[in-house]
Design a protein around this motif. Structure first.
Motif, PDB file in Angstrom:
ATOM      1  N   GLY A 132     -26.286 -26.293 -24.348  1.00 27.79           N
ATOM      2  CA  GLY A 132     -26.324 -25.672 -23.028  1.00 27.79           C
ATOM      3  C   GLY A 132     -27.583 -24.864 -22.810  1.00 27.79           C
ATOM      4  O   GLY A 132     -28.698 -25.340 -23.040  1.00 27.79           O
ATOM      5  N   ALA A 133     -27.424 -23.608 -22.399  1.00 25.15           N
ATOM      6  CA  ALA A 133     -28.568 -22.751 -22.089  1.00 25.15           C
ATOM      7  C   ALA A 133     -29.398 -22.431 -23.328  1.00 25.15           C
ATOM      8  O   ALA A 133     -30.576 -22.107 -23.206  1.00 25.15           O
ATOM      9  CB  ALA A 133     -28.093 -21.455 -21.442  1.00 25.15           C
ATOM     10  N   GLY A 134     -28.833 -22.532 -24.500  1.00 26.77           N
ATOM     11  CA  GLY A 134     -29.593 -22.299 -25.720  1.00 26.77           C
ATOM     12  C   GLY A 134     -30.698 -23.307 -25.917  1.00 26.77           C
ATOM     13  O   GLY A 134     -31.691 -23.035 -26.598  1.00 26.77           O
ATOM     14  N   MET A 180     -16.598 -21.518 -26.963  1.00 30.97           N
ATOM     15  CA  MET A 180     -17.457 -22.122 -27.974  1.00 30.97           C
ATOM     16  C   MET A 180     -18.828 -22.460 -27.404  1.00 30.97           C
ATOM     17  O   MET A 180     -19.797 -22.493 -28.141  1.00 30.97           O
ATOM     18  CB  MET A 180     -16.754 -23.367 -28.524  1.00 30.97           C
ATOM     19  N   ASP A 181     -18.886 -22.722 -26.086  1.00 33.03           N
ATOM     20  CA  ASP A 181     -20.176 -23.026 -25.462  1.00 33.03           C
ATOM     21  C   ASP A 181     -21.154 -21.873 -25.626  1.00 33.03           C
ATOM     22  O   ASP A 181     -22.342 -22.084 -25.880  1.00 33.03           O
ATOM     23  CB  ASP A 181     -20.003 -23.335 -23.976  1.00 33.03           C
ATOM     24  N   TYR A 182     -20.663 -20.651 -25.480  1.00 35.55           N
ATOM     25  CA  TYR A 182     -21.527 -19.473 -25.618  1.00 35.55           C
ATOM     26  C   TYR A 182     -22.043 -19.330 -27.046  1.00 35.55           C
ATOM     27  O   TYR A 182     -23.197 -18.961 -27.266  1.00 35.55           O
ATOM     28  CB  TYR A 182     -20.788 -18.204 -25.202  1.00 35.55           C
ATOM     29  N   VAL A 183     -21.196 -19.614 -27.999  1.00 38.10           N
ATOM     30  CA  VAL A 183     -21.589 -19.504 -29.414  1.00 38.10           C
ATOM     31  C   VAL A 183     -22.677 -20.527 -29.725  1.00 38.10           C
ATOM     32  O   VAL A 183     -23.693 -20.202 -30.362  1.00 38.10           O
ATOM     33  CB  VAL A 183     -20.364 -19.687 -30.337  1.00 38.10           C
ATOM     34  N   ASN A 184     -22.480 -21.765 -29.279  1.00 38.68           N
ATOM     35  CA  ASN A 184     -23.499 -22.792 -29.524  1.00 38.68           C
ATOM     36  C   ASN A 184     -24.814 -22.443 -28.846  1.00 38.68           C
ATOM     37  O   ASN A 184     -25.889 -22.618 -29.431  1.00 38.68           O
ATOM     38  CB  ASN A 184     -23.007 -24.159 -29.048  1.00 38.68           C
ATOM     39  N   ALA A 185     -24.750 -21.964 -27.609  1.00 36.15           N
ATOM     40  CA  ALA A 185     -25.974 -21.576 -26.903  1.00 36.15           C
ATOM     41  C   ALA A 185     -26.674 -20.443 -27.650  1.00 36.15           C
ATOM     42  O   ALA A 185     -27.901 -20.446 -27.791  1.00 36.15           O
ATOM     43  CB  ALA A 185     -25.654 -21.157 -25.475  1.00 36.15           C
ATOM     44  N   PHE A 186     -25.910 -19.492 -28.145  1.00 34.49           N
ATOM     45  CA  PHE A 186     -26.483 -18.344 -28.831  1.00 34.49           C
ATOM     46  C   PHE A 186     -27.184 -18.740 -30.120  1.00 34.49           C
ATOM     47  O   PHE A 186     -28.332 -18.371 -30.362  1.00 34.49           O
ATOM     48  CB  PHE A 186     -25.395 -17.308 -29.116  1.00 34.49           C
TER      49      PHE A 186
END
Length: 118
Positions: free
Chosen positions: A56-58, A1-7
């Motif tokens: 995060g990175a987003g 889910m972290d990747y989805v939020n960052a994206f």
């Protein structure tokens, strides 16, 4: 889910900046300065840190994140060195990122051999 939020957060920031570029007559350099100053302001009023924890990175990679890094560096340096920390903190906090951008930009120019526009 972290990747989805960052994206989606990073994409939303980019989309909003693109709309700003298309709908106003602001030059890209001024928009970049606006983003850094906005990141600094949001960091100063303690809104940006929870945003970074969520996205995060987003949220930390765009120029808003750079402004936040500058703010955190200045705040820590002022706490440690007093008034002189105003001038030292931003450089100390952003030195690694700026150095990496310079080194990788140079390496990319060696690999791809860029040419000047005519």
């Amino acid at each position: 889910m972290d990747y989805v939020n960052a994206f989606w957060v990073g994409g939303l920031i980019c989309a909003l900046v693109q709309i700003l570029m298309e709908k106003t007559k602001m030059l890209p350099g001024r928009i970049m300065v606006l983003l850094v100053c906005l990141g600094t302001l949001l960091g100063a009023i303690q809104i940006y840190e929870p945003f970074v924890e969520f996205a995060g990175a987003g949220a930390s990679v765009p120029l808003l994140g750079f402004g936040n890094v500058l703010w955190k560096g200045v705040k820590e340096a002022v706490d440690q060195y007093g008034f002189l920390g105003i001038f030292m903190g931003g450089f100390q906090a952003s030195a690694v990122g700026i150095s990496a951008a310079l080194v990788f930009g140079y390496l990319a120019s060696l690999i791809f051999q860029p040419k000047m526009k005519k």
